[in-house]
Scaffold this motif. Structure first.
Motif, mmCIF file in Angstrom:
data_model
loop_
_atom_site.group_PDB
_atom_site.id
_atom_site.type_symbol
_atom_site.label_atom_id
_atom_site.label_comp_id
_atom_site.label_asym_id
_atom_site.label_seq_id
_atom_site.Cartn_x
_atom_site.Cartn_y
_atom_site.Cartn_z
ATOM 1 N N THR A 1 67.182 26.457 4.585
ATOM 2 C CA THR A 1 68.308 26.397 3.641
ATOM 3 C C THR A 1 67.894 25.863 2.278
ATOM 4 O O THR A 1 68.232 26.442 1.245
ATOM 5 N N HIS B 1 82.188 23.757 5.674
ATOM 6 C CA HIS B 1 81.470 22.731 4.907
ATOM 7 C C HIS B 1 82.390 21.877 4.042
ATOM 8 O O HIS B 1 81.912 21.110 3.209
ATOM 9 N N ASN C 1 70.217 28.997 -3.671
ATOM 10 C CA ASN C 1 69.071 29.359 -2.831
ATOM 11 C C ASN C 1 68.985 30.853 -2.518
ATOM 12 O O ASN C 1 68.512 31.252 -1.471
ATOM 13 N N THR D 1 71.106 24.189 -3.652
ATOM 14 C CA THR D 1 72.363 24.929 -3.574
ATOM 15 C C THR D 1 72.144 26.399 -3.945
ATOM 16 O O THR D 1 72.571 27.305 -3.228
HETATM 17 P P1 ADP Z 1 72.554 28.362 5.416
HETATM 18 O O1 ADP Z 1 73.009 29.057 4.142
HETATM 19 O O2 ADP Z 1 71.053 28.282 5.508
HETATM 20 O O3 ADP Z 1 73.209 28.899 6.654
HETATM 21 P P2 ADP Z 1 74.357 26.051 5.465
HETATM 22 O O4 ADP Z 1 75.390 26.898 6.133
HETATM 23 O O5 ADP Z 1 74.044 24.713 6.057
HETATM 24 O O6 ADP Z 1 72.980 26.811 5.284
HETATM 25 O O7 ADP Z 1 74.822 25.763 3.962
HETATM 26 C C1 ADP Z 1 75.506 26.728 3.206
HETATM 27 C C2 ADP Z 1 74.998 26.690 1.782
HETATM 28 O O8 ADP Z 1 75.342 25.418 1.186
HETATM 29 C C3 ADP Z 1 73.490 26.775 1.614
HETATM 30 O O9 ADP Z 1 73.000 28.105 1.684
HETATM 31 C C4 ADP Z 1 73.289 26.140 0.253
HETATM 32 O O10 ADP Z 1 73.655 27.067 -0.786
HETATM 33 C C5 ADP Z 1 74.306 25.019 0.283
HETATM 34 N N1 ADP Z 1 73.713 23.767 0.798
HETATM 35 C C6 ADP Z 1 73.465 23.453 2.093
HETATM 36 N N2 ADP Z 1 72.935 22.232 2.233
HETATM 37 C C7 ADP Z 1 72.844 21.720 0.977
HETATM 38 C C8 ADP Z 1 72.373 20.479 0.427
HETATM 39 N N3 ADP Z 1 71.917 19.511 1.220
HETATM 40 N N4 ADP Z 1 72.413 20.325 -0.902
HETATM 41 C C9 ADP Z 1 72.896 21.281 -1.702
HETATM 42 N N5 ADP Z 1 73.371 22.481 -1.268
HETATM 43 C C10 ADP Z 1 73.339 22.703 0.057
#
Ligand code: ADP
Length: 172
Positions: free
Chosen positions: A97, A58, A121, A119
């Protein structure tokens, strides 16, 4: 139809959730009630540099600094969960997410109930076998996934596995 496949996944109880012991316990109860075996569990904290490594895919995203700052802001519980289809099942329990989206479309999911922002979450779950292996190795470098399948899959099938749930017990 063949029997479904035993899988390992990495679950994280993230810092925002860990600030609330009662909610943390509730999420652990959800994990147990859904039949996951907790085969490794550790309370740990990672620093900014480690967070950047963990979320390196990311790096270019607008939320990267926010995400890595947050994930390194306090203790987490890292767990290795075992179950048939554990990757999809755990992600399904977590919900979408983004917390606000989760509240809209999956109001009983963990992120809807316990997330506090998009974020922050509450939880993490691996999204594939490949990332599970990598992420498990990140938090449990001494744990070998392939060895676990070799030695424990048969015990799991016969219900003779051992369950670990004591955070940090016996660990320094
Ligand atoms: P997941 O955790 O559901 O696999 P991702 O790998 O896409 O999702 O993202 C990693 C983490 O980054 C998320 O769990 C969240 O904490 C943060 N995140 C993802 N997308 C966003 C966003 N659009 N705005 C703010 N934080 C985000």
């Amino acid at each position: 139809m063949g029997r479904s496949r035993l899988q390992l996944t990495l679950a994280l109880l993230k810092p925002d959730l860990m600030m609330h012991p009662v909610r943390t316990k509730e999420v652990k109860t959800i994990i147990k009630d859904n039949g996951f075996l907790v085969i490794q569990s550790r309370v740990t904290a990672i620093n900014q540099r480690e967070a950047e490594k963990f979320y390196e895919e990311h790096r270019e995203r607008f939320f990267f600094t926010r995400l890595t700052g947050y994930i390194s802001s306090g203790p987490m519980t890292a767990m290795v969960l075992a179950k048939e289809n554990s990757i999809a099942h755990w992600r399904d329990l977590m919900g979408p997410t983004k917390t606000y989206r989760a509240r809209d479309i999956a109001p009983t999911s963990i992120r809807a109930l316990y997330g506090i922002s998009d974020t922050r979450n509450a939880t993490h779950g691996s999204d594939s076998d490949e990332s599970a292996k990598k992420e498990i190795n990140f938090f449990f470098p001494e744990f070998n996934c392939d060895n676990w399948f070799e030695t424990h899959e048969v015990l799991y099938r016969e219900n003779r596995h051992t369950v670990v749930w004591d955070d940090n017990q016996g660990l320094t």
